[in-house]
Design a protein around this motif. Structure first.
Motif, mmCIF file in Angstrom:
data_model
loop_
_atom_site.group_PDB
_atom_site.id
_atom_site.type_symbol
_atom_site.label_atom_id
_atom_site.label_comp_id
_atom_site.label_asym_id
_atom_site.label_seq_id
_atom_site.Cartn_x
_atom_site.Cartn_y
_atom_site.Cartn_z
ATOM 1 N N PRO A 93 -36.499 -44.062 -63.420
ATOM 2 C CA PRO A 93 -36.181 -45.023 -61.912
ATOM 3 C C PRO A 93 -37.428 -45.842 -61.977
ATOM 4 O O PRO A 93 -38.445 -45.947 -62.374
ATOM 5 C CB PRO A 93 -36.491 -43.646 -60.808
ATOM 6 N N GLY A 94 -37.248 -46.961 -61.150
ATOM 7 C CA GLY A 94 -38.137 -47.944 -60.887
ATOM 8 C C GLY A 94 -37.581 -49.221 -61.231
ATOM 9 O O GLY A 94 -36.353 -49.548 -61.659
ATOM 10 N N HIS A 95 -38.381 -50.304 -61.084
ATOM 11 C CA HIS A 95 -38.145 -51.692 -61.250
ATOM 12 C C HIS A 95 -37.642 -51.991 -62.915
ATOM 13 O O HIS A 95 -36.844 -53.246 -63.101
ATOM 14 C CB HIS A 95 -39.208 -52.502 -60.761
ATOM 15 N N GLY A 96 -38.153 -51.211 -63.827
ATOM 16 C CA GLY A 96 -37.827 -51.298 -65.279
ATOM 17 C C GLY A 96 -36.651 -50.925 -65.329
ATOM 18 O O GLY A 96 -36.083 -51.367 -66.654
ATOM 19 N N PHE A 97 -35.760 -50.224 -64.618
ATOM 20 C CA PHE A 97 -34.541 -49.413 -65.161
ATOM 21 C C PHE A 97 -33.631 -50.874 -65.647
ATOM 22 O O PHE A 97 -33.331 -51.759 -65.094
ATOM 23 C CB PHE A 97 -33.777 -48.926 -63.619
ATOM 24 N N GLY A 98 -33.002 -50.527 -66.770
ATOM 25 C CA GLY A 98 -32.075 -51.221 -67.385
ATOM 26 C C GLY A 98 -32.623 -52.275 -68.410
ATOM 27 O O GLY A 98 -32.096 -53.095 -68.766
ATOM 28 N N GLY A 116 -37.365 -40.862 -71.277
ATOM 29 C CA GLY A 116 -36.591 -41.679 -70.210
ATOM 30 C C GLY A 116 -36.082 -42.938 -70.869
ATOM 31 O O GLY A 116 -35.392 -43.753 -70.210
ATOM 32 N N VAL A 117 -36.322 -43.320 -72.006
ATOM 33 C CA VAL A 117 -35.956 -44.596 -72.547
ATOM 34 C C VAL A 117 -34.871 -44.226 -73.640
ATOM 35 O O VAL A 117 -35.141 -43.667 -74.634
ATOM 36 C CB VAL A 117 -37.237 -45.409 -73.353
ATOM 37 N N ALA A 118 -33.669 -44.878 -73.575
ATOM 38 C CA ALA A 118 -32.475 -44.564 -74.359
ATOM 39 C C ALA A 118 -32.638 -45.114 -75.614
ATOM 40 O O ALA A 118 -33.050 -46.461 -75.806
ATOM 41 C CB ALA A 118 -31.278 -45.044 -73.732
ATOM 42 N N ASN A 119 -32.220 -44.548 -76.796
ATOM 43 C CA ASN A 119 -32.285 -45.056 -77.846
ATOM 44 C C ASN A 119 -31.196 -45.113 -78.813
ATOM 45 O O ASN A 119 -30.385 -44.324 -78.602
ATOM 46 C CB ASN A 119 -33.473 -44.005 -78.851
ATOM 47 N N LEU A 179 -24.297 -48.750 -67.808
ATOM 48 C CA LEU A 179 -25.492 -48.608 -67.035
ATOM 49 C C LEU A 179 -25.245 -48.438 -65.645
ATOM 50 O O LEU A 179 -26.164 -47.777 -65.148
ATOM 51 C CB LEU A 179 -26.266 -50.099 -67.478
ATOM 52 N N ALA A 180 -24.478 -49.164 -65.131
ATOM 53 C CA ALA A 180 -24.347 -49.060 -63.560
ATOM 54 C C ALA A 180 -24.119 -47.506 -63.115
ATOM 55 O O ALA A 180 -24.390 -47.119 -62.009
ATOM 56 C CB ALA A 180 -23.355 -49.914 -63.003
#
Length: 473
Positions: A93-98, A116-119, A179-180
């Motif tokens: 969550p946050g401004h870096g999402f996506g 929390g970072v998809a690989n 992603l949405a």
């Protein structure tokens, strides 16, 4: 990304995702590399990664594509043979999402992937061997916390070297959401012990806007229970804040109070520190100015401890138990004011009742509002400040308890001259169990402020506290 001549750690557009260049030693026999070397890599800039499981994926055909998966743990990925095109998407969550980052990787590269970072990866050579170390053991329950993103999401527009139409992709990976619709991966919890105390209640206020904070009351975690530490479930915790303590300074001078103080402030803290150490969870322990003798007007974190009474002695022992484990914090404070019984609330009640109190005028320090204490602790954690000892105290000029009482009376609309000064010696004449107290309780907070923490004006906090916490008899 090519082979590296020396170990190097570089950042990426995704916060916390670090790219590692590995020295690869080659000769006619093949090659050798230190794929994971904790001491060197932490020194080079990686987090103190402590993996508990190593997984290896063999991928026969070129174009094998796996992902995008975000698991509830940190990963360290590397290529043992072959070459891949790596893809990472921030699902926190946050401004870096996506946020998206891609890179080609061979034997000379590795990537640290934070929780929390998809690989995902696509093999660019046949018989590619892909390795990843993780910080949690895999379980069926953990799968419920996974988050996924579709490899072909047009919003991400990932530049796959081999078209996904020609790549080998599992049916499950093809059905991942865009992603949405991806589920954000929530951060680990910050467990706060002592949820019903003044500091615990201040953390409860922060918890209204910070989902990381999880409060534990004495009913849930009793430091007087011999096995309390072993029963703590810290698997999903990034930190533990110990805001629980036996704080009855005078009762600690009695036989029963002394036993309780040593159990809660020292023995239980040692058990808690050991438990956190076993699990690699940093502990933030809240301590006190009572670990000092008060001989110096102001003391910093390097000043020798010399507690005068049982309470201070038990807290000093707790400090040492915490500091025996690397990565922990000790936050010393003084004169805490929050929701619950405290000096300011007592003076407010006496003023409203028309009682003229006698207040000592030869003990000098600064008030610390529990809200500031909680905010300062969260600042240390959120800024990644170095572990160790920090002094956290309210700002402004030091004052005596007598001066603070006068200010409370004045702010409440009562005559401050109603407050009568008295020396500590006189005050103690008819109180046989009164504990010795530091004459000076002023803490140097320069180290904390150097991390970027700016204390709020004490006068504003006192005025706000009195306005929000009218105490009646």
């Amino acid at each position: 990304m090519g082979g590296a001549a020396q170990l190097r750690v570089e950042g990426s557009p995704i916060q916390g995702l670090e790219v590692v260049s590995l020295p690869v030693h080659r000769d006619e026999r093949g090659w050798f590399k230190e794929n994971w070397q904790r001491e060197k890599m932490v020194a080079a800039g990686l987090p103190d990664f402590r993996p508990v499981q190593n997984n290896v994926s063999f991928n026969g055909p070129r174009g094998t594509t796996r992902g995008l998966h975000a698991e509830p743990w940190d990963k360290y990925i590397s290529v043992l043979s072959g070459e891949i095109f790596g893809v990472w998407v921030d699902l926190r969550p946050g401004h870096g999402f996506g946020s998206l980052f891609t890179a080609k990787m061979g034997e000379g590269e590795a990537v640290f992937v934070p929780r929390g970072v998809a690989n995902a990866f696509q093999t660019l050579a046949s018989n590619t061997v892909y390795s990843y170390l993780v910080t949690e053991h895999w379980t069926e329950a953990a799968r419920l916390e996974y988050s996924y993103v579709n490899l072909a999401d047009p919003d991400l527009d990932i530049p796959w070297p081999i078209s996904l139409d020609e790549a080998i992709v599992s049916q499950a990976d093809k059905e991942h959401p865009p992603l949405a619709q991806a589920k954000p991966v929530q951060p680990k919890k910050i467990a706060v012990l002592g949820g019903n105390g003044q500091l615990g209640r201040a953390f409860a206020q922060l918890a209204k806007s910070d989902e990381r904070i999880a409060l534990y009351t004495r009913a849930q975690t009793d430091l007087q229970s011999p096995g309390f530490a072993a029963s703590l479930d810290l698997a999903n915790c990034s930190h533990v804040v110990n805001a629980a303590a036996m704080t009855s300074v005078d009762r600690a001078q009695t036989p029963a109070g002394s036993a309780e103080a040593w159990q809660v402030n020292a023995v239980a803290v040692r058990q808690l520190a050991a438990r956190c150490g076993e699990l690699g969870v940093p502990l933030v322990h809240v301590s006190t100015d009572y670990v000092f003798d008060g001989a110096q007007r102001e003391v910093d974190e390097l000043h020798p401890i010399a507690p005068l009474g049982v309470y201070g002695q038990s807290k000093a022992a707790g400090e040492q138990a915490v500091l025996a484990h690397t990565g922990n914090y000790v936050v010393r404070t003084s004169w805490v004011i929050g929701q619950g019984n405290n000096f300011v609330s007592t003076m407010r009640r006496l003023a409203d009742q028309g009682i003229a109190p006698r207040v000592v005028d030869d003990q000098v320090g600064r008030l610390t509002f529990a809200s500031e204490l909680a905010r300062g602790i969260m600042h240390l954690l959120d800024t990644g400040s170095a572990p160790g000892i920090y002094h956290l105290q309210g700002g402004g000029e030091p004052a005596s308890w007598y001066q603070v009482a006068r200010e409370v009376f004045a702010l409440c609309g009562h005559d401050p001259d109603a407050v009568q000064p008295v020396s500590t010696r006189e005050y103690a004449l008819d109180r046989p169990h009164l504990a010795p107290r530091p004459v000076n309780s002023t803490l140097d907070t320069a180290k904390l402020q150097a991390t970027g923490f700016a204390p709020k004006p004490l006068s504003d906090l006192l005025d706000q506290f009195l306005g929000q916490n009218r105490v009646t008899s």
